[in-house]
Motif scaffolding. Sequence first.
Motif, PDB file in Angstrom:
ATOM      1  N   PHE A   1      26.674  -8.185  -7.507  1.00 33.12           N
ATOM      2  CA  PHE A   1      27.457  -8.938  -8.402  1.00 33.12           C
ATOM      3  C   PHE A   1      27.465 -10.555  -8.378  1.00 33.12           C
ATOM      4  CE2 PHE A   1      31.658 -11.056  -9.214  1.00 33.12           C
ATOM      5  CZ  PHE A   1      31.839 -10.644 -10.565  1.00 33.12           C
ATOM      6  N   VAL A   2      27.198 -11.133  -9.501  1.00 28.14           N
ATOM      7  CA  VAL A   2      27.079 -12.572  -9.312  1.00 28.14           C
ATOM      8  C   VAL A   2      27.583 -12.960 -10.766  1.00 28.14           C
ATOM      9  CG1 VAL A   2      25.304 -14.557  -9.440  1.00 28.14           C
ATOM     10  CG2 VAL A   2      25.006 -12.418  -8.149  1.00 28.14           C
ATOM     11  N   VAL A   3      28.361 -14.169 -10.261  1.00 28.23           N
ATOM     12  CA  VAL A   3      28.921 -14.817 -11.609  1.00 28.23           C
ATOM     13  C   VAL A   3      27.978 -16.157 -11.767  1.00 28.23           C
ATOM     14  CG1 VAL A   3      30.866 -16.227 -12.399  1.00 28.23           C
ATOM     15  CG2 VAL A   3      31.387 -14.203 -11.137  1.00 28.23           C
ATOM     16  N   TRP A   4      27.579 -16.212 -13.092  1.00 26.45           N
ATOM     17  CA  TRP A   4      26.591 -17.436 -13.355  1.00 26.45           C
ATOM     18  C   TRP A   4      26.952 -18.195 -14.679  1.00 26.45           C
ATOM     19  CZ3 TRP A   4      22.595 -16.802 -17.310  1.00 26.45           C
ATOM     20  CH2 TRP A   4      22.909 -15.752 -17.893  1.00 26.45           C
TER      21      TRP A   4
ATOM     22  N   ALA B   1      22.545  -7.640 -10.501  1.00 24.38           N
ATOM     23  CA  ALA B   1      21.253  -7.916 -10.419  1.00 24.38           C
ATOM     24  C   ALA B   1      21.009  -6.693  -9.723  1.00 24.38           C
ATOM     25  CB  ALA B   1      20.866  -9.187  -9.714  1.00 24.38           C
ATOM     26  N   TYR B   2      20.130  -6.057 -10.089  1.00 23.52           N
ATOM     27  CA  TYR B   2      19.275  -4.813  -9.413  1.00 23.52           C
ATOM     28  C   TYR B   2      17.928  -5.276  -8.708  1.00 23.52           C
ATOM     29  CZ  TYR B   2      17.193  -0.172  -8.087  1.00 23.52           C
ATOM     30  OH  TYR B   2      16.969   0.750  -7.359  1.00 23.52           O
ATOM     31  N   ASP B   3      17.909  -4.898  -7.324  1.00 22.65           N
ATOM     32  CA  ASP B   3      16.904  -5.192  -6.223  1.00 22.65           C
ATOM     33  C   ASP B   3      16.162  -3.605  -6.161  1.00 22.65           C
ATOM     34  OD1 ASP B   3      15.178  -5.434  -4.063  1.00 22.65           O
ATOM     35  OD2 ASP B   3      16.081  -7.353  -3.542  1.00 22.65           O
ATOM     36  N   TYR B   4      15.290  -3.446  -6.587  1.00 25.56           N
ATOM     37  CA  TYR B   4      14.492  -2.075  -6.582  1.00 25.56           C
ATOM     38  C   TYR B   4      14.027  -1.821  -5.099  1.00 25.56           C
ATOM     39  CZ  TYR B   4      11.123   1.659  -7.259  1.00 25.56           C
ATOM     40  OH  TYR B   4      10.338   2.851  -7.486  1.00 25.56           O
TER      41      TYR B   4
ATOM     42  N   THR C   1      15.580  -7.990 -13.402  1.00 28.28           N
ATOM     43  CA  THR C   1      16.815  -7.350 -12.677  1.00 28.28           C
ATOM     44  C   THR C   1      17.745  -6.684 -13.444  1.00 28.28           C
ATOM     45  OG1 THR C   1      18.006  -9.580 -12.855  1.00 28.28           O
ATOM     46  CG2 THR C   1      16.400  -9.532 -11.105  1.00 28.28           C
ATOM     47  N   ASP C   2      17.517  -6.400 -14.511  1.00 25.34           N
ATOM     48  CA  ASP C   2      18.499  -5.644 -15.416  1.00 25.34           C
ATOM     49  C   ASP C   2      18.188  -4.244 -14.860  1.00 25.34           C
ATOM     50  OD1 ASP C   2      19.231  -7.906 -16.954  1.00 25.34           O
ATOM     51  OD2 ASP C   2      17.622  -7.648 -18.135  1.00 25.34           O
ATOM     52  N   LEU C   3      19.266  -3.394 -15.021  1.00 22.49           N
ATOM     53  CA  LEU C   3      19.129  -1.907 -14.636  1.00 22.49           C
ATOM     54  C   LEU C   3      19.761  -1.372 -15.956  1.00 22.49           C
ATOM     55  CD1 LEU C   3      18.373   0.123 -12.602  1.00 22.49           C
ATOM     56  CD2 LEU C   3      20.591   0.271 -11.748  1.00 22.49           C
ATOM     57  N   GLY C   4      19.099  -0.494 -16.580  1.00 24.83           N
ATOM     58  CA  GLY C   4      19.756   0.494 -17.739  1.00 24.83           C
ATOM     59  C   GLY C   4      20.293   1.670 -17.094  1.00 24.83           C
TER      60      GLY C   4
ATOM     61  N   ILE D   1      31.676   2.261  -6.350  1.00 23.29           N
ATOM     62  CA  ILE D   1      30.345   2.184  -7.050  1.00 23.29           C
ATOM     63  C   ILE D   1      29.192   2.099  -6.017  1.00 23.29           C
ATOM     64  CG2 ILE D   1      29.004   1.121  -8.919  1.00 23.29           C
ATOM     65  CD1 ILE D   1      31.402   0.297 -10.207  1.00 23.29           C
ATOM     66  N   ALA D   2      28.418   3.172  -5.924  1.00 30.45           N
ATOM     67  CA  ALA D   2      27.409   3.190  -4.894  1.00 30.45           C
ATOM     68  C   ALA D   2      26.201   2.173  -5.202  1.00 30.45           C
ATOM     69  CB  ALA D   2      26.593   4.507  -5.012  1.00 30.45           C
ATOM     70  N   HIS D   3      25.811   1.272  -4.004  1.00 28.02           N
ATOM     71  CA  HIS D   3      24.701   0.456  -3.978  1.00 28.02           C
ATOM     72  C   HIS D   3      25.291  -0.838  -4.414  1.00 28.02           C
ATOM     73  CE1 HIS D   3      21.742   3.704  -3.488  1.00 28.02           C
ATOM     74  NE2 HIS D   3      22.524   4.471  -4.637  1.00 28.02           N
ATOM     75  N   LEU D   4      26.423  -0.932  -4.681  1.00 31.92           N
ATOM     76  CA  LEU D   4      27.181  -2.486  -5.327  1.00 31.92           C
ATOM     77  C   LEU D   4      27.578  -3.404  -4.224  1.00 31.92           C
ATOM     78  CD1 LEU D   4      28.012  -4.012  -7.725  1.00 31.92           C
ATOM     79  CD2 LEU D   4      30.069  -2.833  -7.590  1.00 31.92           C
TER      80      LEU D   4
END
Length: 334
Positions: free
Chosen positions: A178-181, A168-171, A58-61, A126-129
């Motif tokens: 945005f998630v705190v964990w 976390a990126y959902d393709y 789910t990482d996005l570079g 920030i787009a898509h956030l």
Amino acid sequence: MQLIILDKNMDTLGVVSVFNTLIWDRRYYDSGLFELYTPAEFFELMNTGRYLYRSDRTDLGVIREVNFARDAKGARTAYCKGYFSEELLNDRVLNTQINITGTPEAIGRQLVQKFAINPTDAGRKIAHLQLGALSGVGSSITVMATGDRLGDKLYEIEKTQELSHRLAYDYQANTLSFVVWQGKDRTDAQEVNSWAIFSDSFYNVKNAVYDRDESECKNFAYVAGEGEGATRVITYTQAQYRQLLRQRGLEKLAEYEKVETVNSDVDPDANLVYMTDFDLGDLCTYRYTDVGIETTKRITEIQEVYEGSKQTLSVVFGNDMATSITKIIKREAS
């Protein structure tokens, strides 16, 4: 694993079907980094792209550097480098004074909403956030801040309670959440989660580099409030103001904590399965019996390196030298 290049709108441009080396460096208290080395035929694709998506993560570079090279013998290569999408939050600055009480998770969600999802200036969105699911972690604190970079401030707040955040990126949905964990407790002192014990006795570590440095360690801080007499507290109750000062003290002490780390190459084919039995952020037991090292540390960094069919996994347990380096940079900049 597919490596997909996306444009600035996160639309698919193409796939990097062959690569020489991929370095995927995940970090708990900081944004991760990546490097991708490929045949030259993928240079144009990477050079026109903005993001690198890895289909099993789910990482996005975010691509920040692209290079093409041809040596004297005519060999042509290309690479791209960058950081994970969490660093995008540092493109936003807390340009107004922030006074918030709540858990680090609640505070983080409010700040991201205010400065990155629904800012006063729509051009700063920030787009898509979006905000992801609540985790319910952390205890209440009071935070006052102004002028900080958003991402850095979130990590600073979260670190005092050993928390972190991710985008976390959902393709399929084309969203960043945005998630705190917090990582799991996998020490042998608990019975909720399966144990993750790293030891030369279990043959799941290939080497060990241990470092302990207390030369700059501080375990007590005096925090003075602003103003004098009746002007000292204006917008807070006495209890709230004390909580705010305590939080500020904890954040400063985090810059001067004891450095103790163990860095090991972990055998991915041994008894512990990566991302199943242990993962980034997990609290683990580490034993290196050859020299009597035994410690309980959180995994703060995992570097994955892929070269052909070979995979190397390097794991950092505990707080690394980044704390001291950050402190030096702040001191020189002031």
